[in-house]
Design an enzyme around this catalytic site. Sequence first.
Site, mmCIF file in Angstrom:
data_model
loop_
_atom_site.group_PDB
_atom_site.id
_atom_site.type_symbol
_atom_site.label_atom_id
_atom_site.label_comp_id
_atom_site.label_asym_id
_atom_site.label_seq_id
_atom_site.Cartn_x
_atom_site.Cartn_y
_atom_site.Cartn_z
ATOM 1 N N THR A 127 8.752 -10.811 -8.765
ATOM 2 C CA THR A 127 9.616 -11.507 -7.809
ATOM 3 C C THR A 127 9.319 -11.040 -6.386
ATOM 4 O O THR A 127 9.129 -9.850 -6.145
ATOM 5 C CB THR A 127 11.100 -11.244 -8.169
ATOM 6 N N CYS A 138 -3.594 16.435 -0.639
ATOM 7 C CA CYS A 138 -3.697 17.740 -1.287
ATOM 8 C C CYS A 138 -3.192 17.596 -2.720
ATOM 9 O O CYS A 138 -2.435 16.697 -3.030
ATOM 10 C CB CYS A 138 -2.921 18.796 -0.530
ATOM 11 N N HIS A 156 3.182 -0.332 6.543
ATOM 12 C CA HIS A 156 3.785 0.829 7.220
ATOM 13 C C HIS A 156 2.834 1.516 8.183
ATOM 14 O O HIS A 156 3.244 2.332 9.006
ATOM 15 C CB HIS A 156 4.366 1.822 6.196
HETATM 16 N N1 PLP Z 1 -6.455 3.431 2.358
HETATM 17 C C1 PLP Z 1 -6.452 4.181 3.466
HETATM 18 C C2 PLP Z 1 -7.686 4.248 4.313
HETATM 19 C C3 PLP Z 1 -5.309 4.902 3.839
HETATM 20 O O1 PLP Z 1 -5.320 5.644 4.948
HETATM 21 C C4 PLP Z 1 -4.164 4.821 3.007
HETATM 22 C C5 PLP Z 1 -2.951 5.603 3.328
HETATM 23 O O2 PLP Z 1 -3.014 6.625 3.980
HETATM 24 C C6 PLP Z 1 -4.207 3.995 1.866
HETATM 25 C C7 PLP Z 1 -5.368 3.317 1.577
HETATM 26 C C8 PLP Z 1 -3.007 3.837 0.974
HETATM 27 O O3 PLP Z 1 -2.011 3.065 1.609
HETATM 28 P P1 PLP Z 1 -0.488 3.137 1.102
HETATM 29 O O4 PLP Z 1 0.104 4.369 1.671
HETATM 30 O O5 PLP Z 1 0.162 1.913 1.662
HETATM 31 O O6 PLP Z 1 -0.517 3.124 -0.371
#
Ligand code: PLP
Length: 372
Positions: free
Chosen positions: A228, A314, A192
């Site tokens: 799955t 937060c 995403h």
């Molecule tokens: N690592 C970093 C540097 C991130 O910026 C984020 C999400 O903001 C994540 C891990 C976690 O990703 P996800 O939202 O797909 O769990």
Amino acid sequence: MPRFFDHAATAPMRTVAQKAWLEHADLLNAGGQYASGRRARSVLDESRESIAELLGCEPIEVIFCASGTEADNLALQGLWLNKGRGKVIASGIEHPAVLETVRHLESQGAEVTWLPVGSDGVVEGYREAFEGEASVATLMMANNETGAIQPVQDFCDAAGRIPVHIDAVQAVGHIPVHFHELGATTLAASAHKFGGPKGMGLLLAQRSPAPSAVLHGGGQERGIRPGTHDVAGAAATAAALREAVEEMHSEQQRLTALKETLRSAIAGIEDTVIHTPEDSLPGHVHASFLGAEADSLIMLLDAQGFEASTGSACSNGVNRASEVLLSMGVPYTTARSAVRFTLGRASSEEDVAELIAALPSLVERARLAGMA
Ligand code: PLP
């Protein structure tokens, strides 16, 4: 239409990803030993091959999972288990997906070396830390708050025989990432963040040492991430990543120009501190507006149709100062007044011009409200 300045939190899903997802939404079980299973399997395989080619690894090294958070957990916990629960080396500016996982390992008996970070938000001191033995060392490729690019290549080179996990969630799809050239043991990405679907993560994992199983089940994804398969999600992730990589160069140039415009406009407002260093992701501007509470400014921006955030997690809705900024030596009240603007594919010149025009008076109003 709100003007969206929070692309580092999540990016709008690309049309190519939506189409790929819809096209494959009715596929059945990729593990099935019959015609519909083979159809699903072939889409899954093609998606895996495409992602492997785009990220510089072998298809077998691509493990589909549900989020960047999950990829970080599987890698860190799994490598720690694989290597006999020894020492962990981590920086203090990691995303909670890494930070909290390392703290969990600490609660399970791991000795943790926390690496220092400079005032520019770049990690330091890893060479000394690598002098002893460790089960795993971890560093993010780019920081989610400041956008600061981290010395991951040098980190991997210097680690020697210590397995390295790289959290590349903010980097993949935005700056070049080549798993084999980097030489990391594992790497996490999240669809995403580059216009793929939410709920799709990627873990790249070398054959050896590979993370031991943290989740137990049917053995899919080399047993590292059983369950799955989400074939439509995998196809949509591959489509989004291909487009992101194809337009990376032009987007980098376009966004860097917009970012510089925004950055110098913010620097022109009295009593601001910019936390984003020169060597940073193309879309990040993270700044403190001294005397203004970040939450007040975010609400005032929202009321005018500008969506931005502090960029830090937060706790129960209580605004705390960002751990990233504090570990960079930023004073507490300065950290409390930091807002992150992140540009991306949906950002236009007009959006930035309108933000620049609105910001000074909104900052003034937030300052009048004072610090809580
Ligand atoms: N690592 C970093 C540097 C991130 O910026 C984020 C999400 O903001 C994540 C891990 C976690 O990703 P996800 O939202 O797909 O769990």
